[in-house]
Design an enzyme around this catalytic site. Structure first.
Site, PDB file in Angstrom:
ATOM      1  CB  SER A 235      11.538  29.344  38.684  1.00 47.33           C
ATOM      2  OG  SER A 235      11.145  29.910  39.867  1.00 47.33           O
TER       3      SER A 235
ATOM      4  CG  HIS B 258      16.139  30.524  41.377  1.00 44.10           C
ATOM      5  ND1 HIS B 258      16.228  29.183  41.086  1.00 44.10           N
ATOM      6  CD2 HIS B 258      14.823  30.762  41.588  1.00 44.10           C
ATOM      7  CE1 HIS B 258      15.021  28.643  41.115  1.00 44.10           C
ATOM      8  NE2 HIS B 258      14.154  29.582  41.424  1.00 44.10           N
TER       9      HIS B 258
ATOM     10  CD  GLU C 166      19.468  26.989  41.166  1.00 40.53           C
ATOM     11  OE1 GLU C 166      19.604  25.766  41.100  1.00 40.53           O
ATOM     12  OE2 GLU C 166      18.607  27.610  40.498  1.00 40.53           O
TER      13      GLU C 166
ATOM     14  CG  ASN D 189      13.293  24.167  39.347  1.00 39.46           C
ATOM     15  OD1 ASN D 189      12.887  23.420  40.241  1.00 39.46           O
ATOM     16  ND2 ASN D 189      13.050  25.462  39.351  1.00 39.46           N
TER      17      ASN D 189
END
Ligand SMILES: NC(=O)c1ccc[n+]([C@@H]2O[C@H](COP(=O)([O-])OP(=O)(O)OC[C@H]3O[C@@H](n4cnc5c(N)ncnc54)[C@H](O)[C@@H]3O)[C@@H](O)[C@H]2O)c1
Length: 505
Positions: A123, A144, A156, A194
């Site tokens: 992550s 991801h 991702e 994120n």
């Protein structure tokens, strides 16, 4: 580029929450899946858990009993890396530690064939840095998934500096074949989701710190006006403050302490106190037994006003005017620079442009100035936040007007940008910078935020709808008020405004 064929053996290393979910997805898609963990029996237990999951799906009619049994049979727990020699893809979902991930893939290079590709589920670690330990870093990309992997559509596909484009494209096609929605991203801190999501937490924390409103009220405005599934404080409580604070800190540090991502002292205090959110019984909200969930603050009922002016020409103002008109509420509509906005209008009501109501009243010379927050869809909003100028003697007409249109009204302290406008402007600004820096394209940024964190609209499409010149003004006004680089306007937003273009033309 073609997806990996169903005959390709998928290896998943790390049989925790993510590894088990990813193994389930790959097995359901028809691949033989080998699952490995360095804790004894963890892989076998995970396989048993996934088989039980398939059986439950069959019971609910989401897959046939035969398909569930066949998918379960495709899962093979293994105990040694050597057993992964025939894998065509090794997905890594082990501990979030650079050295551990480098060691794993370095060891695997001696075991798997030359065609095998590596997909790390990290992550927060640089895909480039993981690849740097490999003889052939071009075969590694980020893959991801989001938690829970079987339910969340987004994946991702993260390219490091050395990643071969065909590897990223193969993973993209494979994730699509696994019924996911992949988006390409470059290996930069936080990738897309994120990173772009940080302001949703960060700006809400600032509002709270400045005493704009309490958590329950800010949460309610974000849900009932912004259309977000969860308010920022209840969401942080659910994620856990240890996790959320760690991600914020890691993104902030990775961007060399860029003030855009500055962590909050309030959240640091919660972590220090062990108030980690739902899991510890207490965070911003109280989850202990017997605790009463707090209600958002709402203004008491006021009569509908005789005269009031809704001022401005933005799409948001027009949408608010349509809501008022549809409910049969009487008001006058004035252009923003209209000299007729005067005391005779009672109160001048504007959709926030990132200035405080007090500053706006000072600029216009109309003391009775009230600002309204942005709504995702004014026709459906249940609540709106307002801010009242310090010079305004009586905001009741504005409150009564909104109430007459069926809205609950939450009065904030006079902070610039209010809750939803401020969040959306900063989310769009971050997404624009990610696009400007080549991390992803506009469609990828929007899809990532809709599917990775369930936003009601992609931030760039949302900004298009609000008007990019309005977003620019909100950011410029926030920047002027705070004097911080945090609110600097993305060059791409400025460029689009000058060119008269949108992100999605
Ligand atoms: N949990 C999430 O929400 C989430 C979401 C996306 C990505 N991720 C990432 O996925 C990865 C795994 O996260 P998780 O939440 O599943 O963690 P987890 O702690 O649930 O599982 C990790 C598993 O890996 C095993 N493991 C650790 N080191 C190993 C090694 N060297 N070899 C083999 N097995 C090893 C552990 O025994 C454990 O079973 C991390 O990189 C994390 O950052 C997590």
């Amino acid at each position: 580029m073609a997806a990996l064929s169903q005959q390709t053996v998928i290896a998943v290393v790390g049989a925790g929450a993510m590894g088990a979910g990813i193994a389930q997805v790959a097995a359901a898609a028809g691949h033989p899946v080998k699952l490995l963990d360095n804790r004894p029996d963890a892989a076998a237990r995970a396989v048993a858990g996934i088989r039980a999951q398939f059986a439950r799906l069959a019971e609910k009619g989401r897959m046939s009993a035969e398909a569930a049994a066949a998918a379960g049979d495709r899962l093979i727990p293994v105990h040694e890396l050597a057993h992964l020699a025939d894998a065509g893809l090794v997905v890594e979902a082990i501990v979030e530690d650079l050295e551990a991930k480098q060691t794993l893939y370095r060891d695997l290079e001696h075991i798997v064939g030359p065609e095998c590709i590596f997909g790390t589920n990290t992550s927060s670690i640089s895909v480039t840095a993981i690849g740097a330990a490999l003889k052939r870093p071009e075969r590694l990309a980020g893959l991801h998934f989001f938690n829970p992997a079987p339910l969340m559509a987004l994946v991702e596909i993260v390219s490091g500096l050395a990643t071969d484009r065909t590897v990223a494209d193969t993973l993209f096609a494979t994730a699509s074949a696994w019924c996911k929605t992949p988006v390409h991203a470059k290996s930069t801190p936080g990738f897309i989701v994120n990173r772009v999501a940080r302001p949703y937490y960060g700006e809400a924390l600032r509002l709270l710190h400045e005493g704009a409103a309490d958590c329950a009220t800010i949460d309610a405005c974000c849900r009932e006006a912004g259309g977000f599934r969860m308010g920022p404080f209840e969401l942080m409580d659910m994620i856990g403050h240890d996790v959320n604070f760690a991600v914020t800190q890691s993104v902030w540090k990775a961007f060399f302490n860029d003030p855009r991502f500055l962590p909050s002292l309030l959240q640091q205090e919660l972590v220090a106190a062990g108030f980690l959110g739902k899991k510890s019984g207490r965070g911003f909200h109280d989850y202990r037994e017997g605790a009463v969930p707090p209600l958002p603050a709402s203004e008491s009922a006021r009569p509908a006003p005789a005269t009031i002016a809704l001022c401005g020409d933005s799409p948001a103002t027009a949408a608010l005017a349509a809501r008022l008109a549809e409910r049969g509420v009487s008001f006058s509509h004035r252009a923003a620079g209209d000299g007729r906005i005067a005391e005779a209008d009672g109160v001048a009501l504007y959709v926030t442009d990132g200035r405080s109501a007090t500053r706006r009243a000072f600029a216009s010379g109309v003391a009775a100035t009230v600002l309204v927050d942005l709504a995702l869809d004014y026709a459906k909003a249940g609540r709106l936040a307002i801010a009242v100028a310090d010079q305004c003697a009586d905001p009741a007409p504005a409150i009564g007007l909104l109430q007459a249109a069926g809205l609950a009204v939450s009065r904030f302290a006079d902070v610039p940008g209010l809750a939803v406008m401020r969040a959306v402007a900063m989310l769009a600004n971050e997404a624009a910078d990610a696009v400007n820096q080549g991390v992803c394209d506009a469609a990828g940024a929007d899809a990532a935020m809709r599917l990775g964190v369930n936003y009601p609209r992609g931030p760039l499409a949302w900004a298009d709808g609000i008007g990019l010149e309005n977003i620019r003004d909100v950011l410029a006004n926030l920047g002027q008020t705070y004097g911080e680089d945090r609110y600097r306007i993305s060059p791409l937003i400025q460029q689009k405004v000058f060119a008269g273009k949108k992100f999605h033309d």
